[in-house]
Every structure is written in C-alpha cells, then in structure tokens.
Design an enzyme around this catalytic site. Structure first.
Site, PDB file in Angstrom:
ATOM      1  N   ARG A   1      -4.943  53.059  39.317  1.00 19.88           N
ATOM      2  CA  ARG A   1      -5.051  54.366  39.940  1.00 19.88           C
ATOM      3  C   ARG A   1      -3.862  55.205  39.515  1.00 19.88           C
ATOM      4  NH1 ARG A   1      -5.449  55.224  46.369  1.00 19.88           N
ATOM      5  NH2 ARG A   1      -3.245  54.784  46.213  1.00 19.88           N
TER       6      ARG A   1
ATOM      7  N   THR B   1      -2.689  61.743  40.440  1.00 18.99           N
ATOM      8  CA  THR B   1      -4.025  62.292  40.715  1.00 18.99           C
ATOM      9  C   THR B   1      -4.872  61.368  41.586  1.00 18.99           C
ATOM     10  OG1 THR B   1      -5.030  61.230  38.800  1.00 18.99           O
ATOM     11  CG2 THR B   1      -4.011  63.387  38.434  1.00 18.99           C
TER      12      THR B   1
ATOM     13  N   ASP C   1       0.974  44.738  44.140  1.00 16.44           N
ATOM     14  CA  ASP C   1       2.412  44.453  44.180  1.00 16.44           C
ATOM     15  C   ASP C   1       2.720  43.285  45.115  1.00 16.44           C
ATOM     16  OD1 ASP C   1       3.143  46.356  42.352  1.00 16.44           O
ATOM     17  OD2 ASP C   1       3.484  47.918  43.862  1.00 16.44           O
TER      18      ASP C   1
ATOM     19  N   ASP D   1       0.709  47.965  49.052  1.00 11.81           N
ATOM     20  CA  ASP D   1       0.096  47.882  47.721  1.00 11.81           C
ATOM     21  C   ASP D   1      -0.299  46.431  47.457  1.00 11.81           C
ATOM     22  OD1 ASP D   1      -0.093  47.455  44.805  1.00 11.81           O
ATOM     23  OD2 ASP D   1       0.384  49.590  44.746  1.00 11.81           O
TER      24      ASP D   1
HETATM   25  O1  LIG Z   1      -9.887  53.206  46.128  1.00 15.51           O
HETATM   26  P1  LIG Z   1      -8.787  53.670  45.218  1.00 15.51           P
HETATM   27  O2  LIG Z   1      -8.120  54.915  45.698  1.00 15.51           O
HETATM   28  O3  LIG Z   1      -9.235  53.766  43.794  1.00 15.51           O
HETATM   29  O4  LIG Z   1      -7.614  52.598  45.313  1.00 15.51           O
HETATM   30  C1  LIG Z   1      -7.831  51.239  45.294  1.00 15.51           C
HETATM   31  C2  LIG Z   1      -7.284  50.631  44.055  1.00 15.51           C
HETATM   32  O5  LIG Z   1      -5.849  50.661  44.076  1.00 15.51           O
HETATM   33  C3  LIG Z   1      -5.354  49.343  43.862  1.00 15.51           C
HETATM   34  O6  LIG Z   1      -5.190  49.081  42.517  1.00 15.51           O
HETATM   35  P2  LIG Z   1      -3.976  49.684  41.664  1.00 15.51           P
HETATM   36  O7  LIG Z   1      -4.339  50.991  41.077  1.00 15.51           O
HETATM   37  O8  LIG Z   1      -2.722  49.662  42.487  1.00 15.51           O
HETATM   38  O9  LIG Z   1      -3.879  48.675  40.451  1.00 15.51           O
HETATM   39  P3  LIG Z   1      -3.288  47.184  40.432  1.00 15.51           P
HETATM   40  O10 LIG Z   1      -4.309  46.298  41.090  1.00 15.51           O
HETATM   41  O11 LIG Z   1      -3.137  46.901  38.977  1.00 15.51           O
HETATM   42  O12 LIG Z   1      -1.988  47.197  41.177  1.00 15.51           O
HETATM   43  C4  LIG Z   1      -6.451  48.482  44.460  1.00 15.51           C
HETATM   44  O13 LIG Z   1      -6.377  47.136  44.028  1.00 15.51           O
HETATM   45  C5  LIG Z   1      -7.701  49.179  44.018  1.00 15.51           C
HETATM   46  O14 LIG Z   1      -8.136  48.823  42.732  1.00 15.51           O
HETATM   47  O1  LIG Z   2      -3.339  51.145  50.587  1.00 13.68           O
HETATM   48  C1  LIG Z   2      -3.616  50.955  49.382  1.00 13.68           C
HETATM   49  C2  LIG Z   2      -4.338  51.881  48.628  1.00 13.68           C
HETATM   50  C3  LIG Z   2      -4.622  51.609  47.333  1.00 13.68           C
HETATM   51  N1  LIG Z   2      -4.182  50.450  46.784  1.00 13.68           N
HETATM   52  C4  LIG Z   2      -3.485  49.548  47.501  1.00 13.68           C
HETATM   53  O2  LIG Z   2      -3.102  48.493  46.963  1.00 13.68           O
HETATM   54  N2  LIG Z   2      -3.202  49.836  48.786  1.00 13.68           N
HETATM   55 MG   LIG Z   3      -1.447  48.303  42.808  1.00 16.66          MG
END
Ligand SMILES: O=P(O)(O)OC[C@H]1O[C@H](OP(=O)(O)OP(=O)(O)O)[C@H](O)[C@@H]1O
Ligand SMILES: O=c1cc[nH]c(=O)[nH]1
Ligand SMILES: [Mg+2]
Length: 207
Positions: free
Chosen positions: A102, A106, A201, A198
C-alpha cells in the site's frame, strides 16, 4: 456476506495480538493459530461425498472431501503467515502469491508480484490477508484472481474495517469474507482503529 468468527478462542487470541506488548514470535504464532480457526469456519461448506473404505472391522461408506480442489492465495507479505498455517489443514491445496503493498501517501495498492497455480480457474480459492483496511489491496487481488479465471473466492482476514468491507461488497459482491473482528474505523493514515498496528511489521519485526 461477512462471517465474524466470534468463538472465544478466536477473540482471546486476537486480543493478545492487539496488545502492543506482544512481541514478534508470539504475534506470528498467534496469526498462524487464528488462521487455522478462521479456515475451520471458511471451509465449513466444502463438499463431501461418500467413499467406500475398510476399517479394521468392516467396509462402509465414509465422507471424504470432493468437489473442486483448493487454492490458498496469500497477499504478500502478511498473508503468507496465514497460507503457511492453513496448509497444515489442507496439504493438497496449491498456493499462489500476489505481491501488493500500500503506497503510504495515497494508500493505493501497488502490485509487484503475481504467481498463481496454472489451474486456478478450476479451484476454490481462499485469499488471505490479515488486514482489510481501505479494501484497496484485497479488491485488486480479487480482480487479479478473476482475470486468471477464478470464480469461487473467499477472503479470509484477521481484522477488517467497515470501510474495507464496503469496498469488497461494492467491487466483488460475490466474494464472502471471513474475519475474526470488524473494528470501528480507519484513522487518517488508513490504519484500523483500535486495530493491531501494521501486521506485516509485527509478523516480520521490520519496525
Ligand atoms: O486494505 P488496504 O488499505 O489495502 O490495507 C491492507 C493492506 O495493508 C497491509 O499490507 P502492506 O501494504 O503494509 O504490505 P506488507 O504486507 O508488505 O507490509 C495489509 O497486509 C494489507 O495487504
Ligand atoms: O491497520 C492496518 C491497516 C493496513 N495495514 C495494516 O497492517 N494495518
Ligand atoms: Mg505492512
């Protein structure tokens, strides 16, 4: 359709995951355990057919899984911990990966990887991502799956925001959602409130 799995074990484990004091090892283990419990619910309607078997005592018909074969598809990174766990329950399932992150400004999903089983169109798909926040990532992943021919898709999440559920219901009304809890709302940075932070993380210790 949204199924919230209200089982006490699910709710307790989720509360421990939310706790800011929970470290990487325990968080990752709990995410795996919760995934098994969510899968138990998400797979409740798998088809069974009688098969003739011999017990040590006699021959009889017994229920065995039938119908479409399964595919587990992880939205990277965080969905990986869920598919890894669920393969314990359904070891014959094929596993696909959709890389999306994400954009922090944006909040739009950015695609960087896509590898699905070649016969995805013939399989029942269980798409995993712990977090359904704005819904952008899950909606894009479902669109990829549909482009590849998948027709039966369930989305499994640990935590969802009402905003994300509304986006999936709008973009993909045919997709059922199975989730441990639906929280209050998103904050200005697109994080679920009260949430668990997150997920990626906390699973991989990258912050
Ligand atoms: O519903 P959304 O607003 O799209 O957000 C959710 C997304 O955000 C997080 O991923 P992230 O972008 O942090 O990637 P990562 O798993 O690599 O940390 C989570 O694991 C989802 O994939
Ligand atoms: O709360 C949130 C939203 C998006 N992605 C995450 O990992 N946590
Ligand atoms: Mg993430």
């Amino acid at each position: 359709m949204v199924t919230v799995v209200s089982h006490p074990l699910v709710q307790h484990k989720l509360s421990v995951m939310r706790d800011v004091r929970t470290g990487v090892k325990e968080f990752r283990e709990l995410a795996g355990e919760l995934s098994l419990l969510l899968a138990y619910e998400a797979m409740r309607d798998l088809e069974l057919a009688p098969e003739r078997l011999s017990t040590p005592i006699t021959d009889a018909d017994f229920p065995m899984l039938s119908g479409k074969k399964l595919a587990l598809v992880a939205i990277l990174r965080a969905g990986l911990v869920m598919t890894d766990a669920i393969t314990q329950l359904v070891p014959a399932a094929k596993v696909g990966h959709i890389g999306l992150y994400r954009d922090p400004e944006t909040l739009a999903p950015v695609a960087y990887y896509n590898k699905l089983p070649a016969d995805i169109a013939e399989r029942r798909v269980f798409l995993t991502d712990p977090m359904l926040a704005t819904g952008g990532s899950a909606s894009a992943a479902i669109a990829f799956l549909k482009e590849a021919g998948a027709t039966t898709i369930k989305l499994m999440c640990i935590l969802a925001a009402p905003e994300g559920i509304a986006v999936i219901e709008r973009d993909h009304p045919d997709v059922e959602i199975v989730v441990a809890a639906v929280d209050s709302h998103l904050n200005d940075h697109g994080y679920i409130v009260p949430g668990l932070g997150d997920a990626g993380d906390r699973i991989y210790g990258t912050k």
